[in-house]
Design a protein around this motif. Structure first.
Motif, short mmCIF file in Angstrom:
data_model
loop_
_atom_site.label_atom_id
_atom_site.label_comp_id
_atom_site.label_asym_id
_atom_site.label_seq_id
_atom_site.Cartn_x
_atom_site.Cartn_y
_atom_site.Cartn_z
N MET A 1 -1.93 0.97 -7.56
CA MET A 1 -2.14 1.47 -6.19
C MET A 1 -1.99 0.36 -5.17
N GLU A 2 -2.47 -0.84 -5.50
CA GLU A 2 -2.40 -1.96 -4.57
C GLU A 2 -0.96 -2.24 -4.16
N ALA A 3 -0.05 -2.28 -5.14
CA ALA A 3 1.35 -2.55 -4.85
C ALA A 3 1.95 -1.44 -4.01
N LEU A 4 1.55 -0.20 -4.29
CA LEU A 4 2.07 0.93 -3.55
C LEU A 4 1.69 0.87 -2.08
N LEU A 5 0.41 0.57 -1.81
CA LEU A 5 -0.06 0.56 -0.42
C LEU A 5 0.49 -0.60 0.38
N GLN A 6 0.97 -1.64 -0.30
CA GLN A 6 1.56 -2.77 0.40
C GLN A 6 3.05 -2.56 0.65
N ASN A 7 3.57 -1.42 0.19
CA ASN A 7 4.98 -1.09 0.40
C ASN A 7 5.15 -0.53 1.80
N ALA A 8 6.03 -1.16 2.59
CA ALA A 8 6.23 -0.73 3.98
C ALA A 8 6.71 0.71 4.05
N GLY A 9 7.50 1.13 3.07
CA GLY A 9 8.00 2.49 3.08
C GLY A 9 6.90 3.52 2.97
N VAL A 10 5.85 3.21 2.20
CA VAL A 10 4.72 4.13 2.07
C VAL A 10 4.01 4.30 3.40
N HIS A 11 3.80 3.17 4.08
CA HIS A 11 3.15 3.24 5.39
C HIS A 11 3.99 4.05 6.38
N GLY A 47 -12.81 -10.09 7.45
CA GLY A 47 -12.38 -10.95 6.35
C GLY A 47 -12.09 -10.21 5.06
N MET A 48 -11.77 -8.94 5.15
CA MET A 48 -11.48 -8.16 3.95
C MET A 48 -10.14 -8.57 3.36
N THR A 49 -9.96 -8.31 2.07
CA THR A 49 -8.72 -8.67 1.40
C THR A 49 -7.57 -7.83 1.95
N LYS A 50 -6.34 -8.31 1.75
CA LYS A 50 -5.17 -7.57 2.22
C LYS A 50 -5.11 -6.20 1.56
N SER A 51 -5.47 -6.13 0.30
CA SER A 51 -5.46 -4.85 -0.41
C SER A 51 -6.42 -3.86 0.24
N ILE A 56 -7.63 0.84 3.93
CA ILE A 56 -8.26 1.37 5.14
C ILE A 56 -7.22 1.82 6.14
N HIS A 57 -6.12 1.07 6.24
CA HIS A 57 -5.05 1.44 7.17
C HIS A 57 -4.47 2.80 6.82
N VAL A 58 -4.18 3.03 5.54
CA VAL A 58 -3.63 4.31 5.11
C VAL A 58 -4.67 5.42 5.26
#
Length: 275
Positions: A1-11, A47-51, A56-58
């Motif tokens: 899931m972490e890799a998926l949410l960091q994908n610009a296309g998903v956002h 200071g939360m992690t990028k993941s 939270i953004h999604v």
């Protein structure tokens, strides 16, 4: 899931999907985008992690997805809701959870969506959770959602200024909002790090009379953005400032032969490229 949410296309897909919901209502157009940007900024400030920021953004983009199940005569009602109608609206957080929870990789997001209307003091819904029993992402989105609602115009009330809304956040610190999150949000405002408050976005309100620029982004809150679009201010438009006035007073912007009167804080919602 972490890799998926960091994908610009998903956002991009999520943003396009929620834009379809926002488009149904003139007064909430762009709401999900703004809530997502504010929530992500607060998460960074904490200071939360990028993941976790991405999650939270999604989740913020999807926080109102349950309104798909709300009848239009209630969802689009221009006046204040009755108590019965508000009970129907309140069901959107559970409906959103039910929709997202069907997708295994979205279940952590579904939980955040379900609880984004809980309050720190336990007086929220759907379960009346209190304090840290509320998922952190939901606590962040609750504040971002409330702030955008306060600073967006409705047919039955005018919008607050950013300063007024920040004072309301402080007033509700420890009751409606997590004190730590409220403090992080206020620091963002004090440091001019709130999304939409960058130097590039401020450029239009800093232009000299007669100076021209090309619009590179159109943002805004509720009816302000629609007014800009209706007057022809879209990406690529060349704008020229006609007259400045003291901060907060109207200023004139010439767009395609029309004069548009905006307060400086409204004008600063347009990002321009000078040249």
């Amino acid at each position: 899931m972490e890799a998926l949410l960091q994908n610009a296309g998903v956002h991009e897909f999520v943003e396009a999907f929620t834009a379809a919901l926002d488009a149904k209502n003139t007064y909430t157009r762009g709401h999900s985008d703004r809530v997502a940007e504010i929530a992500a900024a607060v998460a960074r400030q904490l200071g939360m992690t990028k993941s976790n920021q991405d999650t939270i953004h999604v989740a913020a983009h999807l926080h109102d997805i349950g309104k798909i199940g709300i009848p239009d005569h209630i969802l689009l009602k221009p006046d204040r809701l009755s108590s019965d109608e508000f009970e129907v609206i309140k069901s959107h957080s559970q409906v959103g959870y039910d929709i997202l929870n069907k997708v295994t990789m979205l279940r952590p997001i579904a939980k955040i969506v379900r609880y984004h209307h809980e309050r720190w003091d336990g007086l929220g819904y759907p379960e009346g959770l209190a304090g840290t029993a509320i998922p952190l992402g939901a606590r962040i989105i609750a504040l971002a959602d409330a702030f955008d609602a306060m600073t967006s115009e409705r047919s039955y009330r005018p919008c607050m200024t950013q300063e007024e809304a920040v004072q309301e956040v402080l007033r509700c610190r420890g009751t409606q909002f997590d004190p730590e999150i409220a403090d992080a949000f206020v620091r963002l405002c004090q440091e001019s790090k709130l999304p939409g408050d960058t130097e590039a976005v401020k450029k239009l309100s800093e232009m000299l009379p007669g100076e021209q620029g090309r619009v590179t982004k159109v943002t805004g809150r509720g009816s302000i953005k629609q007014r800009l679009v209706d007057m022809g201010i879209i990406t690529g438009t060349r704008v020229a400032v006609q007259k400045f006035a003291p901060l907060g007073d109207p200023m004139e912007i010439k767009v395609k032969g029309f004069n548009l009167s905006l307060r400086k804080k409204e004008a600063s919602l347009i990002e321009v490229a000078i040249g």
